[in-house]
Each structure stands twice: as C-alpha cells, then as structure tokens.
Enzyme design. Structure first.
Site, PDB file in Angstrom:
ATOM      1  N   ASP A  45      -0.359   3.172   6.992  1.00 40.53           N
ATOM      2  CA  ASP A  45       0.942   3.588   6.470  1.00 40.53           C
ATOM      3  C   ASP A  45       0.971   5.101   6.564  1.00 40.53           C
ATOM      4  O   ASP A  45       0.303   5.812   5.800  1.00 40.53           O
ATOM      5  CB  ASP A  45       1.162   3.095   5.031  1.00 40.53           C
ATOM      6  CG  ASP A  45       1.860   1.734   5.005  1.00 40.53           C
ATOM      7  OD1 ASP A  45       1.979   1.105   6.084  1.00 40.53           O
ATOM      8  OD2 ASP A  45       2.287   1.302   3.917  1.00 40.53           O
ATOM      9  N   ASP A  75       5.667   4.683   6.135  1.00 42.81           N
ATOM     10  CA  ASP A  75       6.003   4.330   4.756  1.00 42.81           C
ATOM     11  C   ASP A  75       6.415   5.635   4.078  1.00 42.81           C
ATOM     12  O   ASP A  75       5.689   6.198   3.255  1.00 42.81           O
ATOM     13  CB  ASP A  75       4.787   3.685   4.070  1.00 42.81           C
ATOM     14  CG  ASP A  75       5.193   2.965   2.806  1.00 42.81           C
ATOM     15  OD1 ASP A  75       6.364   3.106   2.400  1.00 42.81           O
ATOM     16  OD2 ASP A  75       4.350   2.261   2.219  1.00 42.81           O
ATOM     17  N   ASP A  85      13.657  -6.801   0.781  1.00 46.48           N
ATOM     18  CA  ASP A  85      14.346  -5.737   1.541  1.00 46.48           C
ATOM     19  C   ASP A  85      15.392  -6.362   2.452  1.00 46.48           C
ATOM     20  O   ASP A  85      16.367  -5.715   2.839  1.00 46.48           O
ATOM     21  CB  ASP A  85      13.402  -4.986   2.496  1.00 46.48           C
ATOM     22  CG  ASP A  85      12.236  -4.338   1.798  1.00 46.48           C
ATOM     23  OD1 ASP A  85      12.360  -4.038   0.611  1.00 46.48           O
ATOM     24  OD2 ASP A  85      11.205  -4.129   2.469  1.00 46.48           O
ATOM     25  N   ASP A 103       3.212   9.440  -5.799  1.00 40.87           N
ATOM     26  CA  ASP A 103       3.341   8.940  -4.444  1.00 40.87           C
ATOM     27  C   ASP A 103       4.684   9.400  -3.870  1.00 40.87           C
ATOM     28  O   ASP A 103       5.676   8.692  -3.961  1.00 40.87           O
ATOM     29  CB  ASP A 103       3.293   7.402  -4.544  1.00 40.87           C
ATOM     30  CG  ASP A 103       3.058   6.728  -3.223  1.00 40.87           C
ATOM     31  OD1 ASP A 103       2.678   7.418  -2.264  1.00 40.87           O
ATOM     32  OD2 ASP A 103       3.247   5.501  -3.172  1.00 40.87           O
ATOM     33  N   GLU A 144      -3.029   3.927   3.563  1.00 46.02           N
ATOM     34  CA  GLU A 144      -1.872   4.835   3.446  1.00 46.02           C
ATOM     35  C   GLU A 144      -2.349   6.226   3.032  1.00 46.02           C
ATOM     36  O   GLU A 144      -3.119   6.378   2.072  1.00 46.02           O
ATOM     37  CB  GLU A 144      -0.878   4.277   2.421  1.00 46.02           C
ATOM     38  CG  GLU A 144       0.294   5.225   2.203  1.00 46.02           C
ATOM     39  CD  GLU A 144       1.484   4.578   1.513  1.00 46.02           C
ATOM     40  OE1 GLU A 144       1.762   3.383   1.783  1.00 46.02           O
ATOM     41  OE2 GLU A 144       2.135   5.254   0.712  1.00 46.02           O
ATOM     42  N   HIS A 165       9.515  -6.068   3.196  1.00 46.77           N
ATOM     43  CA  HIS A 165       9.272  -6.928   2.034  1.00 46.77           C
ATOM     44  C   HIS A 165      10.377  -7.980   2.069  1.00 46.77           C
ATOM     45  O   HIS A 165      11.515  -7.671   2.484  1.00 46.77           O
ATOM     46  CB  HIS A 165       9.444  -6.201   0.705  1.00 46.77           C
ATOM     47  CG  HIS A 165       8.528  -5.048   0.464  1.00 46.77           C
ATOM     48  ND1 HIS A 165       8.828  -3.771   0.833  1.00 46.77           N
ATOM     49  CD2 HIS A 165       7.325  -4.992  -0.148  1.00 46.77           C
ATOM     50  CE1 HIS A 165       7.848  -2.964   0.454  1.00 46.77           C
ATOM     51  NE2 HIS A 165       6.910  -3.670  -0.133  1.00 46.77           N
ATOM     52  N   GLU A 200      -3.711  -3.148   0.876  1.00 46.24           N
ATOM     53  CA  GLU A 200      -3.332  -1.730   0.971  1.00 46.24           C
ATOM     54  C   GLU A 200      -3.791  -1.045  -0.316  1.00 46.24           C
ATOM     55  O   GLU A 200      -3.135  -1.165  -1.356  1.00 46.24           O
ATOM     56  CB  GLU A 200      -1.813  -1.616   1.152  1.00 46.24           C
ATOM     57  CG  GLU A 200      -1.354  -0.184   1.338  1.00 46.24           C
ATOM     58  CD  GLU A 200       0.157  -0.083   1.548  1.00 46.24           C
ATOM     59  OE1 GLU A 200       0.746  -0.965   2.218  1.00 46.24           O
ATOM     60  OE2 GLU A 200       0.743   0.876   1.032  1.00 46.24           O
ATOM     61  N   ASP A 219       5.559   9.886  -0.797  1.00 48.02           N
ATOM     62  CA  ASP A 219       5.964   9.206   0.449  1.00 48.02           C
ATOM     63  C   ASP A 219       6.748  10.107   1.397  1.00 48.02           C
ATOM     64  O   ASP A 219       7.846   9.750   1.849  1.00 48.02           O
ATOM     65  CB  ASP A 219       6.823   7.962   0.135  1.00 48.02           C
ATOM     66  CG  ASP A 219       6.003   6.779  -0.356  1.00 48.02           C
ATOM     67  OD1 ASP A 219       4.796   6.730  -0.077  1.00 48.02           O
ATOM     68  OD2 ASP A 219       6.584   5.902  -1.017  1.00 48.02           O
ATOM     69  N   HIS A 247      -1.760   7.295  -0.591  1.00 48.88           N
ATOM     70  CA  HIS A 247      -2.596   6.542  -1.533  1.00 48.88           C
ATOM     71  C   HIS A 247      -4.014   7.107  -1.541  1.00 48.88           C
ATOM     72  O   HIS A 247      -4.671   7.152  -2.583  1.00 48.88           O
ATOM     73  CB  HIS A 247      -2.650   5.064  -1.143  1.00 48.88           C
ATOM     74  CG  HIS A 247      -1.330   4.363  -1.244  1.00 48.88           C
ATOM     75  ND1 HIS A 247      -1.193   3.015  -0.977  1.00 48.88           N
ATOM     76  CD2 HIS A 247      -0.100   4.805  -1.583  1.00 48.88           C
ATOM     77  CE1 HIS A 247       0.077   2.664  -1.149  1.00 48.88           C
ATOM     78  NE2 HIS A 247       0.762   3.750  -1.511  1.00 48.88           N
TER      79      HIS A 247
HETATM   80  C1  XUL Z   1       3.829   1.504  -2.278  1.00 47.42           C
HETATM   81  C2  XUL Z   1       3.637   1.112  -0.870  1.00 47.42           C
HETATM   82  C3  XUL Z   1       4.312  -0.143  -0.446  1.00 47.42           C
HETATM   83  C4  XUL Z   1       3.506  -0.981   0.472  1.00 47.42           C
HETATM   84  C5  XUL Z   1       4.092  -2.331   0.778  1.00 47.42           C
HETATM   85  O1  XUL Z   1       3.149   2.648  -2.643  1.00 47.42           O
HETATM   86  O2  XUL Z   1       3.003   1.801  -0.119  1.00 47.42           O
HETATM   87  O3  XUL Z   1       5.524   0.196   0.120  1.00 47.42           O
HETATM   88  O4  XUL Z   1       3.294  -0.326   1.695  1.00 47.42           O
HETATM   89  O5  XUL Z   1       4.322  -3.072  -0.363  1.00 47.42           O
HETATM   90 CO    CO Z   2       2.496   1.608   1.891  1.00 48.64          CO
END
Ligand code: XUL
Ligand code: CO
Length: 440
Positions: free
Chosen positions: A296, A338, A104, A307, A268, A101, A232, A309, A271
């Site tokens: 992702d 991710d 970042d 989430d 992702e 991003h 996404e 992650d 998600h």
């Molecule tokens: C948030 C997510 C983000 C996107 C990029 O849930 O997955 O990190 O991948 O903005």
């Molecule tokens: Co993501």
C-alpha cells in the site's frame, strides 16, 4: 458513455523537462529497467475508497470534494457512476488495477441479503468494464470496521452474532473478489485490537481472528481462489493496541496458527512509520520470511502521529522501497495507492495530480534503486561486512549450525580478545546513496 473528467486528457510520459502538469516526468510504462518494463515492476492500483468515495471529511468538518459524479449519493445509480468515473480515471492514467472494500462499491442496505444483491449487480457492471478495458482487480476486502456493529472488532468481537456477520461479509467479499479475478484478498484488522485489558480476553480474541481467517482460506480455496490472502499490519488507529502490530508480529501470528502457507503481507508505508519502523524495514522483514505480497503505497507525516495516507513524494523512501522490492525479486501483488488528496486539494484535477506524483515518485525510486544495484558498491560492502561467515572456518561452522557453545568458548579463549569488527561506514554509504540519487 459521457466523459466524466472532460478537461483531462490521457496522461502520457513526456520526460523530466516537461512542464505539462498532466504528464509523467519519470513514469515511462514501456521503459526497460533491469530487463523488465516499468509497468511490470510497478503494477499500480487505484483504491476505490480514497479515490471514488472519500470527500476529505474529517473529525472537524464535512467533505470538501464532490464525488457524486453526477448521480445522487447513496443510490445504485451513484455506485455505477463511481464505476464509470473509476474506469475512465484508470484508463487516462494507465493504471491497470484497482482495490476495493465491499461497501466502497455499493451503499450498505439495512439487510445483508439486499447488500449482497447490490454487490452482485455492481460486480456484473464492473466485470463488463474490466472486459472492455483490460483493467484488473488487484485485491478485494470486507470493511469490518466502519459500521457501529464492529465497535469491538470483527473476529475479535465479544459478540458471536457480530462474528457471524463478519463471516458473512468475508464470504461475499471473497465471492466478488473471485468473480473479478482478484490476485489477492486483504485482512486489515482495523478494529481487531483493544483499548483496555480491563475488559478484554486477548487469548480468545486472537484465537477467534485466526479461526475466521482459517474459514476464509477454506472457503476461498473451495470456490477456486488461487491468489494470496494478505494481512496488512498496522499498530494502532483506530484501536489503541492492534493485534497485527507490524510485519514481525503478523508473521509470528500466521505461523502460530498454521496460516503461513496461504497468507502473505500487504505492507503499507504509513503503517510502518506508525509502528516506529521505516517502510523498508517492514518490507525487508516480510521479504526475508518469504511473505512480501503487496504494497500500500503512501506516506505519513513525521510531525503527525496518525495515518495521514498522503500520496508518496519522498524519493529517498521510494528508492529504499524499490531497492527492497528488486532484491526480493518483485512483489506478487502490486502497488496500491492507499492515499488521499489533502482536504484543500478537492478538485478532480487534484486526483490526477496526486496519482501523477505517486507514480513518478515510484518510477524515480525504481530507477534509482536499479542504479544502486548496478553500481554495486553498497551490495559489495554488505557482503564484505559479513565475510567472516563465508571465509573463515569458525564463521562457516557457525552458519552451518554445527558449532557448539563449548567449542566456540574454547576458540574465544585461544583468541584472548577479538579485534573490533570492521567499520560500519554508514556515512560513506549514505554519500553513495546521495551520489546516485542526484546523478542524472
Ligand atoms: C487503513 C488501511 C485500509 C486497508 C484496507 O489504514 O490501510 O484502507 O488498506 O482495509
Ligand atoms: Co492500506
């Protein structure tokens, strides 16, 4: 340049029998699987935000991990230290791509002109490292959810000034993505959604999001961006209702707004599960619509509804993912982790263990998915299950699109009653899956 991860050697493949904590057990970059090296099947990427920025902070406490890399946080010196750390990290693991991003990369300044100047400076620095190492950019994006100005979203904001600010951020993030040769540009609509209809004009918000995306496509193509734009999908978190709920919703939105030629999806895993789907479901829906762009790679926790992650370690899921990917002929993007280490896994070594886990999990998934395809029993079963539409006159007529209701009704009347469809054999197919998964 001083080494940052001093106690970490280059990580290499040693095979499943190895007990070396800093070696791959399954990811063997050069091993040929279905005619292609593993590294080509699995273009892994490092997410700048989780790996180089996130410290494990959560709502209940400050971070546990030190990501200063020897420089004062919030300075350009720190931004450069992150680049140094990131490139050393990727090289030690054989990771060939990164994702970012805008914010970042550099600390956001009070004024966008200064933030953009910082982005120019850091992208020069990154570009030089890319040239030295051969590491590439998978995709870039603009963070349009962190700053308080985006409390109501970016394209979906009620404020036209905020909408313009989002446009400015996208313009710059696209400039940087193109400068770094990124393959893709992502829209994750973190706050593109709403909490209550009592204060929300859904029609205006969704049309405005499409307008912003259209402007991004026009500008991107103007400056020579040849890659794919990605949506996404995610159903919720941070917003209660997010417009890009899942793959099917995002595809419908892209088609409705004429964006489907320029966009694909970045799917992702976590998600997908938040949307009440499996990862493989989302991949299949994207793939059959010609929109499987990038992945992702992470996983959630079925006991937690948010989430999380996590780094992927569920080999059932990575196998099902790779099965979809192989069937779709691969992804044009890559596999971005991710994912973040858990809060108590706060050391630099943990960052490496996490990537080794994720890369091995996907390598195993690839090997097992290839074995399932080579075995052929599941494919054959599915083919036979739908054989009616290939072998019977009436089935062929239906799929050719030439059948009418009257004709089919006459056919049904003549039949009296159809026989039951053949057994779905789910348990038998699952036993094949296990057999292949646990066979050496
Ligand atoms: C948030 C997510 C983000 C996107 C990029 O849930 O997955 O990190 O991948 O903005
Ligand atoms: Co993501």
């Amino acid at each position: 340049m001083e080494e940052i991860f001093k106690n970490i050697p280059v990580v290499s493949y040693e095979g499943a029998a190895s007990k070396n904590k800093l070696a791959f057990k399954y990811y063997d970059a050069n091993r040929i699987v279905l005619g292609k090296p593993m590294s080509e099947h699995l273009p892994f990427a490092m997410a700048w935000w989780h790996n180089l920025c996130a410290t494990g902070a959560d709502m209940f406490g400050v971070g546990t991990a030190d990501k200063s890399f020897g420089a004062p946080i919030g300075t350009m010196e720190h931004a450069k230290a992150k680049v140094d750390a990131g490139f050393e990290f990727m090289q030690k693991l054989g990771i060939r791509y990164f994702c970012f991003h805008d914010v970042d990369l550099v600390p956001e300044a009070a004024d966008i002109k200064e933030t953009n100047r910082r982005l120019d400076e850091i992208s020069d620095y990154i570009l030089a490292k890319m040239k030295q190492t051969g590491v590439k950019c998978l995709w870039g994006t603009a963070n349009m959810f962190g700053n308080p100005r985006y409390m109501n979203g970016a394209g979906s904001s009620n404020s036209a000034d905020v909408f313009c600010f989002a446009a400015a951020q996208i313009k710059k993030a696209l400039d940087i993505t193109v400068k770094l040769g990124g393959k893709g540009y992502v829209f994750w609509g973190g706050r593109e959604g709403y909490e209550t209809l009592l204060n929300t004009d859904v029609a205006l918000e969704t049309e405005n999001i499409a307008r912003l995306m259209k402007m991004a496509v026009d500008y991107g193509r103007k400056i020579g961006f040849k890659g794919d734009f990605y949506i996404e999908p995610k159903p919720k978190e941070p917003m209660k209702h997010q417009y890009d709920f899942d793959a099917a919703t995002a595809i419908g939105f892209l088609r409705a707004h004429g964006l489907d030629k320029d966009f694909k999806l970045n799917i992702e895993a976590n998600h997908a599960t938040l949307a009440g789907h499996t990862f493989e479901h989302e991949l299949r829906i994207a793939a059959i619509n010609g929109m499987l762009g990038s992945i992702d790679a992470n996983q959630g926790d079925m006991l937690l509804g948010w989430d999380t992650d996590e780094f992927p370690y569920d080999v059932y899921t990575s196998t099902k993912c790779m099965y979809e990917v192989l069937k779709a002929g691969g992804v044009s993007g890559g596999f971005n982790f991710d994912a973040k280490t858990r809060r108590p896994s706060y050391t630099a070594e943990d960052m490496f263990y996490a990537f080794i886990l994720g890369m091995d999990t996907f390598a195993l998934g690839l090997l097992k998915a290839a074995a399932l395809i080579e075995d052929g029993r599941i494919d054959k079963f599915v083919e036979q299950r739908y054989a009616d539409y290939k072998t019977t006159e009436i089935g062929k007529k239906i799929t050719s699109g030439k059948a009418t209701l009257e004709e089919l009704s006459a056919y049904a009347e003549k039949l009296g009653a159809p026989a039951l469809p053949c057994s779905g054999r789910q348990e038998y197919l699952q036993s094949i899956f296990n057999e292949i998964l646990f066979k050496n």
